[in-house]
Design a protein around this motif. Structure first.
Motif, PDB file in Angstrom:
ATOM      1  N   LEU A 198       0.815  -1.212   0.000  1.00  0.00           N
ATOM      2  CA  LEU A 198       0.000   0.000   0.000  1.00  0.00           C
ATOM      3  C   LEU A 198       0.854   1.269   0.000  1.00  0.00           C
ATOM      4  N   SER A 199       2.053   1.175   0.538  1.00  0.00           N
ATOM      5  CA  SER A 199       2.914   2.366   0.626  1.00  0.00           C
ATOM      6  C   SER A 199       4.005   2.382  -0.446  1.00  0.00           C
ATOM      7  N   HIS A 200       3.928   1.491  -1.432  1.00  0.00           N
ATOM      8  CA  HIS A 200       4.904   1.431  -2.534  1.00  0.00           C
ATOM      9  C   HIS A 200       6.325   1.218  -2.021  1.00  0.00           C
ATOM     10  N   PRO A 210      12.285  -5.241   0.816  1.00  0.00           N
ATOM     11  CA  PRO A 210      10.935  -4.725   1.072  1.00  0.00           C
ATOM     12  C   PRO A 210      10.868  -3.908   2.361  1.00  0.00           C
ATOM     13  N   GLY A 211      10.039  -2.840   2.307  1.00  0.00           N
ATOM     14  CA  GLY A 211       9.780  -2.046   3.503  1.00  0.00           C
ATOM     15  C   GLY A 211      10.762  -0.950   3.793  1.00  0.00           C
ATOM     16  N   ARG A 212      11.769  -0.759   2.914  1.00  0.00           N
ATOM     17  CA  ARG A 212      12.805   0.219   3.233  1.00  0.00           C
ATOM     18  C   ARG A 212      13.018   1.291   2.175  1.00  0.00           C
ATOM     19  N   TYR A 213      12.351   1.149   1.039  1.00  0.00           N
ATOM     20  CA  TYR A 213      12.625   2.074  -0.060  1.00  0.00           C
ATOM     21  C   TYR A 213      11.334   2.304  -0.838  1.00  0.00           C
ATOM     22  N   PHE A 214      11.027   3.579  -1.107  1.00  0.00           N
ATOM     23  CA  PHE A 214       9.800   3.932  -1.828  1.00  0.00           C
ATOM     24  C   PHE A 214      10.069   4.054  -3.313  1.00  0.00           C
ATOM     25  N   SER A 215       9.211   3.438  -4.102  1.00  0.00           N
ATOM     26  CA  SER A 215       9.226   3.651  -5.551  1.00  0.00           C
ATOM     27  C   SER A 215       7.828   3.334  -6.063  1.00  0.00           C
TER      28      SER A 215
END
Length: 391
Positions: free
Chosen positions: A132-134, A168-173
């Motif tokens: 959900l948060s990309h 996963p869970g550490r970087y937005f794209s």
């Protein structure tokens, strides 16, 4: 088929374009050119805006033609709102989580029955919160639209679908491919088809005549009221004018079949109803969603769930994500945050697909919001977030 709408309003308000046809008639012994001209004025691009507070609509604008149907657009005509669809999906996911039917921090593969793992980080589970948060690590470097009889697991198994540099869970794209996975998880967790689930959790309780890819939630005959999306030159982009139900609103099977009831398997496809951008909803009905958000989720969500959804879980710090040249600064669970030129903070979402650009924005501090969209926008128009203008 990018769903993100980087909005800036390119007012395709050029005087009606003229198409001139010349006919050449060939006869034995030579070619004679007969000057015959047929002129066709393009429909006027749509411009719709609705401003609202928690108590009602405060201002509205609807002008232009509803595509090729030869009628003026209204605030009540449903249009495909592109990536704004993601925010409405997030409301459904949060409602299901609040009811105990979904754990946002559980490995989604446990719901699906097949692994969702980045090959570069095989021991790191992907969660609904990350999707959900990309921040899942999934990327739009593969085709995320799956044929009706296809398997999303085959797409996910391709290493090209993943970011090999970040767990996963550490970087937005920002990536549309997250949405089909989200839809498949929702189906697996509930045993309900995505479009029907969204109708039950969000659309019907709010009294909206809306649906994903003309599925459950829209009234009989709603398809005939659709805004036909056109390219700047008048070519069809999406939702051709028609009187009855859409014979194939989903991506067909490999044999060309559009028989959803026979071919669609819950939790296997995820993309058929376009969770990333396929919501058809009117401006008036989307304002009702905005009013829900101005009421901090009431009556569908508790204040706690509303806060969990809307508070940014990612804020750009220079190295923790792809901000797309400043386009993304903060993101929640299906919610895009930004700051306008006056320093005011808004949350909501943008949408861009099929020559439509739209923005749906909420200013919680001032208790107001707006939704606006335009059609027939050139894909190379300047980008923005659709505040003062849209292309």
């Amino acid at each position: 088929m990018m769903q993100r709408i980087r909005l800036s309003w390119s007012k395709a308000r050029v005087a009606p374009l003229i198409v001139t046809l010349s006919l050449c008639m060939v006869a034995l012994g030579g070619c004679a050119t007969t000057p015959a001209s047929a002129e066709r004025a393009l429909p006027a691009p749509v411009e719709v805006r609705v401003d609202f507070t928690a108590d009602g609509i405060t201002h509205e604008v609807a002008q232009g033609d509803a595509g090729v149907a030869g009628r003026p657009v209204t605030l009540d005509d449903p249009a495909r709102v592109a990536s704004i669809s993601k925010l409405v999906v997030a409301i459904g996911a949060m409602r299901l989580a609040e009811q105990g039917g979904l754990d946002l921090d559980r490995d989604v593969g446990l719901y699906l029955g097949w692994p969702v793992r980045n090959p570069a980080f095989p021991d790191a589970p992907v969660t609904m919160r990350a999707l959900l948060s990309h921040q899942s690590g999934l990327r739009d470097s593969v085709d995320y639209i799956v044929p009706l009889d296809g398997k999303l697991s085959d797409v996910i198994a391709n290493p090209k679908a993943w970011d090999a540099a970040h767990p996963p869970g550490r970087y937005f794209s920002y990536a549309n491919i997250n949405s089909p996975v989200i839809a498949a998880v929702l189906e697996s967790a509930t045993g309900e088809r995505f479009d029907r689930l969204m109708a039950r959790l969000v659309l019907t309780p709010l009294g909206l005549d809306a649906c994903y890819n003309w599925g459950a939630g829209c009234s009989e005959g709603r398809r005939a009221q659709a805004v036909t999306l056109l390219r700047p030159n008048g070519d069809l982009a999406r939702d051709a004018a028609m009187k009855g139900p859409d014979p194939c609103a989903v991506y067909p099977a490999t044999n060309g079949s559009c028989d959803v009831e026979a071919l669609y398997v819950l939790g296997r496809n995820g993309s058929a109803f376009s969770p990333q951008g396929g919501l058809r909803i009117s401006a008036r009905d989307l304002a009702k969603v905005g009013q829900l958000l101005l009421r901090q989720g009431a009556p569908l969500l508790s204040k706690q769930s509303f806060a969990e959804m809307t508070v940014p879980v990612w804020t750009f710090n220079g190295s923790n994500g792809d901000d797309d040249k400043g386009y993304f600064t903060a993101y929640g669970l299906g919610v895009h945050w930004l700051e306008d030129s006056a320093g005011k903070r808004w949350f909501g979402h943008v949408g861009e697909a099929y020559s439509l650009r739209a923005g749906f924005w909420i200013n919680p501090a001032e208790g107001k919001g707006f939704y606006r969209y335009v059609t027939m926008v050139d894909e190379f128009s300047p980008v923005g977030h659709c505040f003062d203008r849209c292309p």
